[in-house]
Design a protein around this motif. Structure first.
Motif, short mmCIF file in Angstrom:
data_model
loop_
_atom_site.label_atom_id
_atom_site.label_comp_id
_atom_site.label_asym_id
_atom_site.label_seq_id
_atom_site.Cartn_x
_atom_site.Cartn_y
_atom_site.Cartn_z
N THR A 254 0.83 -1.21 0.00
CA THR A 254 0.00 0.00 0.00
C THR A 254 0.86 1.25 0.00
O THR A 254 0.57 2.22 -0.72
N ILE A 255 1.90 1.26 0.81
CA ILE A 255 2.77 2.43 0.90
C ILE A 255 3.48 2.68 -0.42
O ILE A 255 3.60 3.83 -0.88
N ARG A 256 3.95 1.64 -1.06
CA ARG A 256 4.65 1.79 -2.33
C ARG A 256 3.74 2.42 -3.39
O ARG A 256 4.16 3.33 -4.10
N SER A 257 2.50 1.96 -3.48
CA SER A 257 1.58 2.52 -4.48
C SER A 257 1.18 3.95 -4.12
O SER A 257 1.03 4.81 -5.00
N THR A 258 1.04 4.23 -2.81
CA THR A 258 0.66 5.59 -2.38
C THR A 258 1.78 6.57 -2.69
O THR A 258 1.54 7.67 -3.21
N VAL A 259 3.02 6.19 -2.37
CA VAL A 259 4.16 7.07 -2.63
C VAL A 259 4.35 7.27 -4.13
O VAL A 259 4.63 8.39 -4.59
N ALA A 260 4.18 6.21 -4.91
CA ALA A 260 4.33 6.34 -6.35
C ALA A 260 3.29 7.27 -6.95
O ALA A 260 3.56 7.95 -7.95
N ALA A 261 2.12 7.34 -6.34
CA ALA A 261 1.06 8.23 -6.83
C ALA A 261 1.19 9.65 -6.30
O ALA A 261 0.36 10.51 -6.61
N GLY A 262 2.22 9.91 -5.50
CA GLY A 262 2.44 11.25 -4.97
C GLY A 262 1.67 11.56 -3.71
O GLY A 262 1.60 12.71 -3.29
N GLY A 263 1.10 10.55 -3.06
CA GLY A 263 0.32 10.77 -1.85
C GLY A 263 1.19 10.70 -0.59
O GLY A 263 2.39 10.44 -0.64
N SER A 264 0.56 10.94 0.54
CA SER A 264 1.24 10.88 1.83
C SER A 264 0.87 9.58 2.52
O SER A 264 -0.31 9.26 2.69
N ALA A 265 1.89 8.81 2.92
CA ALA A 265 1.68 7.52 3.58
C ALA A 265 2.20 7.53 5.02
O ALA A 265 2.57 6.49 5.56
N ASN A 266 2.23 8.72 5.63
CA ASN A 266 2.85 8.83 6.95
C ASN A 266 2.17 7.96 7.99
O ASN A 266 2.84 7.31 8.80
N GLU A 267 0.84 7.98 8.01
CA GLU A 267 0.13 7.18 9.01
C GLU A 267 0.34 5.68 8.77
O GLU A 267 0.44 4.89 9.72
#
Length: 475
Positions: free
Chosen positions: A190-203
Motif C-alpha cells: 500500500t505504501i509503495r503505491s501511495t508514494v508512487a502516486a504522490g500521496g502521503s503515507a505517513n500514518e
C-alpha cells in the motif's frame, strides 16, 4: 508579475497556510496516539518567470509558495535503537521470568522446601534410634522419607509443566511474528503505491513501524529501508519480509516432552535448518528450553529448565546413594541384610522413580554385629546431613546456583528495560507531538492565511478598479 499572477500567488499562500493548519490539527488530534510521529509541511518558494535575452520590463517577484511534501519527522537511527533495545529487553524478560519460575519451584528458604524435609528425615532416624523397639518412630521415619521423595518428584514435574508452558508461549510468539510479517508486507504494498502516486503515507508508515518493533521484540529482527518506501525485515540474517513478499517461521522439535527432540526455530520452507536468532522473546525462550549441557559444565551453559530438572535427578541419586551405602550394612526387622532403603527403579528420571520402604519391617537400625538394642546404623544415617558431600550440601549448591543465575537474569532484565526506556525517550523527544509547538504553528498558519486572504482581497479590488472604472474620466 501580472495582476492575475498576484492572485495566483495569494491563492498559493492560502493553500499553503490551509495545509499547515490541517497538519497542525492532525498532530494535535494524535498527541496521545501511541506510535504516532509528528508531521510538518515542507514548502519552498517559487521563482519568478525566467527573463528572455531581449526581454525588457521591470524585475518581477516570485510566484508564491509550493507545498512540496508532508514530512514525517521520524529518525531511522532512533527507530533502529528502539528495535534493538526492544529485542534485548524481550530476551532478558523471558529468561528472567523462567528463572524466577524455577526459583518458585525450589520453595527455598521455607517450611515447604527440600531443606526442611531433609532435616526432618535425619531427625526421624535419630528418633527411631532412641526407640528401636517401637514401630511408631519407624512409621514417622517412612513418612519423612516419603516427604523428601514426594517433594523431589513434584518439583521435577513442576519443571516439566513449566517447560511445556514456555514451549507453548514460544509457539504463540512465532505465530505472532508470522502474522505481523504478513501485515508488514501488506503495508509495504500500500505504501509503495501511495508514494508512487504522490500521496502521503505517513500514518501507514507509523502503523508499519509498530509492527516492525513488535517483530524485533519477539525475534530480534532488523529493518532495511528501501527507496520505494518499503522496508525489508530480516531475522537471523535472512529476509522475513521483502517488499510484498513474506516468509514464515516455525518451531520444530518436541511440543510437550522435554526429553524429546530439541526445540529450534526454522524457516517453514527450509525444514531442519535452525534460524540463528540472538535477541527477542523467542531467543530467550529457546535458551531456557534447550537441553542440559552434556557433559555437565558450568551452570547456565545449557537450558535453564533442563539443568534444574537434572539437578533434582542428581539430588535423588546422591540421597539414595548416601543412605543406601550405610543402610546395606544393617539388619532389618525381618533379619534381612544388604537391603537398600531407597530404590530408584525403572529407566526414567531418578527424581520420579526414587521410593522409600513400603513398611517398617524393611528399616535397618542396627548393625550386622550389634545386639538387640544396637542402633549404630540409624545413628550413622542421622549424621549424613552434616558431611562435606552430604545430600544437604548437594541441595545447598543447587539452590545457590539457581539463585545466582536468577539474580543475574533479573539484573540483566532491569538493565535492558532501562535501555529500552531510554531509547523510547530519545525517540519521543524527536518524534512526539508538542502541543505548545503545534499551537504556535497553528497560530502562524492562521495569520498567514488571513494575510494571504487580505492580499487576494487587495488584488481583487485593484482588478475591479481596472476593469470596471477605467475610462470613466472625461465622459
Amino acid at each position: 508579475m501580472s495582476t492575475f499572477g498576484a492572485l495566483n500567488t495569494a491563492y498559493r499562500g492560502l493553500t499553503a497556510a490551509q495545509q499547515g493548519m490541517n497538519v497542525a490539527g492532525q498532530n494535535i488530534a494524535n498527541a496521545a496516539t501511541e506510535g504516532y510521529t509528528r508531521q510538518r509541511v515542507e514548502q519552498s518558494s517559487l521563482a519568478a518567470p525566467a527573463r528572455g535575452l531581449f526581454s525588457g520590463g521591470p524585475l518581477q517577484a516570485g510566484q508564491g509558495v509550493s507545498v512540496d511534501a508532508i514530512a514525517r519527522l521520524g529518525s531511522s537511527f532512533l527507530d533502529g535503537s528502539v528495535r534493538s533495545a526492544g529485542a534485548q529487553a524481550g530476551y532478558a524478560s523471558v529468561r528472567s521470568s523462567a528463572l524466577q519460575g524455577i526459583e518458585g519451584v525450589l520453595q527455598e528458604p521455607g517450611e515447604n522446601g527440600i531443606s526442611t524435609a531433609l532435616q526432618g528425615f535425619w531427625s526421624a532416624w535419630q528418633a527411631a534410634a532412641n526407640q528401636p523397639s517401637e514401630d511408631g518412630p519407624k512409621g514417622l521415619l517412612l513418612n519423612a522419607a516419603n516427604s523428601v521423595t514426594d517433594k523431589i518428584s513434584s518439583a521435577y514435574q513442576a519443571l516439566d509443566a513449566q517447560w511445556s508452558r514456555t514451549r507453548a508461549q514460544a509457539s504463540d510468539s512465532v505465530d505472532a511474528v508470522n502474522a505481523a510479517a504478513a501485515q508488514v508486507a501488506s503495508y509495504n504494498t500500500t505504501i509503495r503505491s501511495t508514494v508512487a502516486a504522490g500521496g502521503s503515507a505517513n500514518e501507514l508508515i507509523d502503523a508499519r513501524a509498530k509492527l516492525t518493533e513488535k517483530i524485533a521484540s519477539l525475534a530480534g529482527g532488523t529493518v532495511r529501508e528501501q527507496p520505494d518506501g518499503t522496508v525489508d525485515v530480516l531475522v537471523g540474517g535472512n529476509a522475513l519480509v521483502t517488499g510484498g513478499s513474506v516468509r514464515t517461521l516455525a518451531l520444530s522439535g518436541s511440543s510437550s516432552d522435554r526429553m524429546g527432540s530439541p526445540v529450534q526455530l526454522e524457516w517453514t520452507d527450509r525444514s531442519g535448518v535452525a534460524v540463528p536468532v540472538d535477541g527477542g522473546e523467542i531467543a530467550g525462550a529457546l535458551s531456557v528450553l534447550a537441553p542440559a549441557a552434556t557433559p555437565p559444565s558450568t551452570p547456565g551453559s545449557g537450558g535453564a529448565i533442563a539443568e534444574a530438572a537434572e539437578n533434582y535427578n542428581n539430588l535423588a541419586v546422591a540421597l539414595a546413594t548416601a543412605v543406601n551405602k550405610v543402610h546395606q550394612d544393617g539388619v532389618t526387622g525381618t533379619g534381612a541384610t544388604r537391603i537398600n532403603f531407597f530404590t530408584v527403579s525403572g529407566t526414567g528420571p531418578a527424581a520420579l522413580n526414587i521410593k522409600g520402604p513400603a513398611n517398617t519391617a524393611d528399616v535397618a537400625l542396627k548393625g550386622a554385629s550389634g545386639g538387640a538394642l544396637d542402633t549404630s546404623i540409624a545413628d550413622e544415617i542421622s549424621q549424613l546431613g552434616t558431611g562435606p558431600a552430604s545430600p544437604d550440601k548437594v541441595w545447598s549448591g543447587i539452590v545457590t546456583s539457581i539463585g545466582v543465575q536468577s539474580r543475574g537474569a533479573q539484573q540483566h532484565e532491569s538493565l535492558t528495560a532501562a535501555a529500552q526506556a531510554s531509547a523510547l525517550t530519545g525517540r519521543a523527544s524527536q518524534a512526539s507531538v508538542s502541543l505548545d509547538e503545534e499551537n504556535v504553528s497553528l497560530l502562524a498558519n492562521q495569520h498567514a492565511y488571513q494575510a494571504a486572504a487580505r492580499v487576494m482581497t487587495a488584488v481583487d479590488e485593484a482588478l475591479d478598479v481596472l476593469i470596471n472604472r477605467t475610462g470613466l474620466v472625461g465622459r
